[in-house]
Design an enzyme around this catalytic site. Structure first.
Site, PDB file in Angstrom:
ATOM      1  N   LYS A 163      -8.558  12.288  33.502  1.00 34.51           N
ATOM      2  CA  LYS A 163      -8.472  12.835  34.318  1.00 34.51           C
ATOM      3  C   LYS A 163      -7.357  12.355  35.134  1.00 34.51           C
ATOM      4  O   LYS A 163      -6.562  12.775  35.361  1.00 34.51           O
ATOM      5  CB  LYS A 163      -9.458  13.533  34.510  1.00 34.51           C
ATOM      6  CG  LYS A 163      -9.236  14.841  35.283  1.00 34.51           C
ATOM      7  CD  LYS A 163     -10.479  15.851  35.089  1.00 34.51           C
ATOM      8  CE  LYS A 163     -10.338  17.240  35.829  1.00 34.51           C
ATOM      9  NZ  LYS A 163     -11.477  18.293  35.343  1.00 34.51           N
ATOM     10  N   LYS A 206      -6.389  18.768  12.321  1.00 35.39           N
ATOM     11  CA  LYS A 206      -8.051  18.295  12.569  1.00 35.39           C
ATOM     12  C   LYS A 206      -7.708  19.472  13.136  1.00 35.39           C
ATOM     13  O   LYS A 206      -7.261  19.958  14.239  1.00 35.39           O
ATOM     14  CB  LYS A 206      -7.792  17.323  13.815  1.00 35.39           C
ATOM     15  CG  LYS A 206      -9.963  17.272  14.122  1.00 35.39           C
ATOM     16  CD  LYS A 206      -9.996  16.851  15.941  1.00 35.39           C
ATOM     17  CE  LYS A 206     -10.977  16.585  16.412  1.00 35.39           C
ATOM     18  NZ  LYS A 206     -11.854  17.319  16.471  1.00 35.39           N
ATOM     19  N   LYS A 250     -10.651  23.431  18.591  1.00 35.62           N
ATOM     20  CA  LYS A 250     -10.457  24.498  19.443  1.00 35.62           C
ATOM     21  C   LYS A 250      -8.924  24.487  20.266  1.00 35.62           C
ATOM     22  O   LYS A 250      -8.484  25.665  20.560  1.00 35.62           O
ATOM     23  CB  LYS A 250     -11.661  25.341  20.360  1.00 35.62           C
ATOM     24  CG  LYS A 250     -11.939  24.476  20.931  1.00 35.62           C
ATOM     25  CD  LYS A 250     -12.971  24.613  21.850  1.00 35.62           C
ATOM     26  CE  LYS A 250     -13.756  23.775  23.249  1.00 35.62           C
ATOM     27  NZ  LYS A 250     -14.529  22.640  22.629  1.00 35.62           N
TER      28      LYS A 250
END
Ligand code: ADP
Ligand code: TRP
Length: 314
Positions: A114, A193, A196
């Site tokens: 992050k 791969k 989502k």
């Protein structure tokens, strides 16, 4: 009879499942959990490190419970509960946070990623590994089935256990991760791969129409008559020998092969979809309430021991 080992894993209540999730995580869990004394926990407080929409979180909690039951988890054979229903998780996390250092937590992948992206990490994300350590250690867990990306978090749990044991005496069992590797990576409809975040999924609980649309969109690149991505997905649903005959008989007939794949997916998914649709909100509430009662009792007992050790009981 030998005492069963204890297994625990946590489920993020987020998003709609796809067949990569099924073969990479749900099915391996279903094949495994009855060999252990198993705990399955919806980690709603972990989800709060990113989610800000209460309706979406509530819906995701209902969904994940339904998903696991639909794929074959029997709630009478596992303690299925929600993290926020057992306050000892956050309580124990605080104690671990007092034992580990800031530089140690700064090494955690989720936090580092992050920060590397220039985003501001909240303190919950920073402390995430200690809440996860509490999840695991509260129940004297032996085995933690997780994806490869969670390996470091289990190391952090062992470190929390060892910090506590060194300071206050041995009461925590170091857990061991169990990484599912058998199936490998399920490809998505574009051959990368399935994920989502790439928008290349075949939904696990989609309608027949949604599944058909996704399968018809699978890339048909091939080096010799056989569409490799279609074949790789198909191999998850049908025995290799049968599959080879089917693909040899239909060389270059991609439409027929995709239609066969749709039928094979439907044969697996349709019964699960039916179970899923039969589970009401109240069924989910009852399951989670029962799970919270059992987990809560065990967590309370462990927490009493922890409190006595650290010197806050008088
Ligand atoms: P996504 O990549 O769609 O965001 P997650 O990261 O939420 O999926 O993964 C949830 C679980 O499903 C993990 O245990 C992960 O290993 C497994 N999983 C996800 N995608 C695949 C895939 N394409 N093949 C095999 N397993 C997968
Ligand atoms: N961090 C895990 C994930 O993102 C979820 C999780 C939270 C977990 N607590 C856990 C997994 C305890 C195993 C055990 O998938």
């Amino acid at each position: 009879m030998a005492h069963k080992q204890r297994l625990l894993t946590g489920l993020q209540p987020s998003g709609t499942l796809h067949i990569g999730n099924y073969f990479g995580a749900l099915k391996p869990f279903v094949d495994l959990y009855t060999e252990y004394e198993s705990y399955l926990m919806v980690v709603d407080y972990h989800a709060l490190t990113t989610m800000r929409d209460p309706e979406a979180l509530r819906a995701a909690i209902f969904n994940i419970v339904r998903d696991y039951i639909a794929v074959g988890v029997d709630p009478s054979r596992v303690v299925l509960f929600k993290q926020s229903d057992v306050p000892q998780h956050t309580e124990l996390a605080w104690i671990f946070e007092c034992l580990v250092t800031v530089p140690f937590l700064m090494q955690a992948h989720a936090y580092k990623d992050k920060v590397a992206k220039g985003l501001e990490a909240n303190a919950g994300l920073f402390n995430y590994p200690m809440l996860m350590a509490a999840d695991i250690l509260l129940y004297d867990t032996d085995i933690v089935p997780v994806g490869e990306d969670q390996r470091q978090h289990i190391e952090y749990a062992r470190e929390a256990a060892s910090k506590f044991n060194n300071a206050f005496g041995e009461i925590f069992t170091p857990p061991t991760e169990k990484i599912f590797e058998g199936v490998g990576v399920v490809p998505g409809i574009d051959g990368k791969k399935m994920s989502k975040s790439y928008g290349n999924t075949i939904p696990l609980f989609g309608t027949r129409e949604e599944i058909t649309k996704a399968v018809m969109g699978i890339v048909t690149d091939s080096t010799g008559g056989r569409p490799e991505t279609v074949y790789a997905i198909h191999a998850l649903f049908r025995d290799a020998q049968e599959l080879d005959v089917l693909y040899e008989n239909n060389t270059n007939n991609y439409k027929a092969l995709k239609e066969a794949l749709i039928e094979d997916i439907e044969a697996v998914v349709a019964p699960m979809r039916e179970v899923r649709n039969s589970i009401s909100d109240d069924d989910v509430r009852t399951i989670l309430a029962n799970g919270a009662a059992t987990a809560g009792e065990r967590a309370a007992e462990k927490m009493q021991e922890v409190k006595a050790r650290i010197g806050v009981t008088v």
